[in-house]
Design an enzyme around this catalytic site. Structure first.
Site, mmCIF file in Angstrom:
data_model
loop_
_atom_site.group_PDB
_atom_site.id
_atom_site.type_symbol
_atom_site.label_atom_id
_atom_site.label_comp_id
_atom_site.label_asym_id
_atom_site.label_seq_id
_atom_site.Cartn_x
_atom_site.Cartn_y
_atom_site.Cartn_z
ATOM 1 N N VAL A 25 0.856 -1.187 0.000
ATOM 2 C CA VAL A 25 0.000 0.000 0.000
ATOM 3 C C VAL A 25 0.892 1.237 0.000
ATOM 4 O O VAL A 25 1.775 1.386 0.846
ATOM 5 C CB VAL A 25 -0.928 0.001 1.239
ATOM 6 C CG1 VAL A 25 -1.759 1.278 1.273
ATOM 7 C CG2 VAL A 25 -1.815 -1.241 1.229
ATOM 8 N N LYS A 26 0.629 2.103 -0.986
ATOM 9 C CA LYS A 26 1.439 3.321 -1.092
ATOM 10 C C LYS A 26 0.660 4.472 -0.449
ATOM 11 O O LYS A 26 -0.504 4.722 -0.810
ATOM 12 C CB LYS A 26 1.677 3.602 -2.578
ATOM 13 C CG LYS A 26 2.948 4.331 -2.888
ATOM 14 C CD LYS A 26 3.167 4.276 -4.399
ATOM 15 C CE LYS A 26 4.290 5.132 -4.845
ATOM 16 N NZ LYS A 26 4.307 5.262 -6.307
ATOM 17 N N LEU A 27 1.298 5.127 0.501
ATOM 18 C CA LEU A 27 0.636 6.227 1.226
ATOM 19 C C LEU A 27 1.508 7.465 1.180
ATOM 20 O O LEU A 27 2.742 7.365 1.220
ATOM 21 C CB LEU A 27 0.427 5.841 2.698
ATOM 22 C CG LEU A 27 -0.506 4.667 2.995
ATOM 23 C CD1 LEU A 27 -0.538 4.400 4.497
ATOM 24 C CD2 LEU A 27 -1.919 4.949 2.482
#
Ligand code: G3P
Length: 215
Positions: free
Chosen positions: A82-84
């Site tokens: 997951v890219k945040l």
């Protein structure tokens, strides 16, 4: 150093996989928008094509929404990261997701202290954007060296994923510095294999081969 491809283009990703050099994929909303396809026609295909980690970016802005969106993104494959964004909400969400064993790539990092925070929150990857720093007359690669030093000082497991790479020199310097990963646009990756002396050598060998008697 691991090579990820920075792309949402299925054909380019498939080609890079066929070269046997690809360790993973990063995408972002701009790259996905460029393809003009539905998310469900892109994300599951990429996750199937590639054995390694695939970073898919959440677009929520609050920590609870990021956590929920991150969990949804994980449904596209076992290899989803997951890219945040590097915000305080992003940090809180990273901590929550990491607690559940979900790897997070913190993106849009432009300073060594942001990278330190990401590592403390438990990010699996930090993505410093070197090209965009160069764009504002800073030296992007200096940030990479600072982050590597800080992570080494304190033995952080967070991997340094050099992003916003614009040319082969960025990737070369990243490798010389010992960065863990470089995420590279397909057009730049193609340039790595090229050398005019290789082309000239092939031409010469083929010319000379014509002079050799064949049965
Ligand atoms: O990996 C991040 C990258 O996609 C951003 O690249 O060239 O838009 O700064 P760029």
């Amino acid at each position: 150093m691991k090579f990820f491809i920075d792309s949402a283009n299925i054909d380019d990703i498939r080609t890079a996989v066929s070269w046997g050099v690809l360790d993973g994929v990063t995408t972002n909303p701009s790259l996905v928008a460029k393809e003009g396809k539905k998310i469900d026609d892109v994300y599951p295909v990429i996750c199937d094509l590639v054995q390694g980690p695939v970073s898919l970016e959440a677009v929520s802005m609050t920590a609870p929404e990021m956590v929920a969106e991150g969990k949804e993104l994980c449904k596209y494959g076992d290899n989803v990261v997951v890219k945040l964004p590097m915000t305080t909400d992003g940090l809180a969400a990273t901590k929550e997701l990491a607690k559940d064993g979900i790897p997070v790539n913190m993106t849009l990092c432009f300073s060594p202290l942001q990278a330190l925070l990401a590592a403390k929150a438990g990010a699996a990857y930090i993505s410093p954007f070197v090209g965009r720093l160069d764009d504002i007359s800073a030296v992007g690669m200096e940030l990479i060296s600072q982050i590597i030093q800080i992570y080494d000082n304190y033995d952080f497991a967070t991997e340094v994923l050099v992003a916003s790479i614009r040319n082969p020199i960025h990737a070369l310097e990243a490798a010389m510095m010992g960065a863990d990963v470089a995420t590279i646009p397909f057009s730049v990756m193609q340039q790595f294999a090229k050398h005019p002396l290789t082309d000239r050598g092939i031409e010469q060998f083929l010319e000379d081969w014509k002079k050799v008697p064949h049965a």
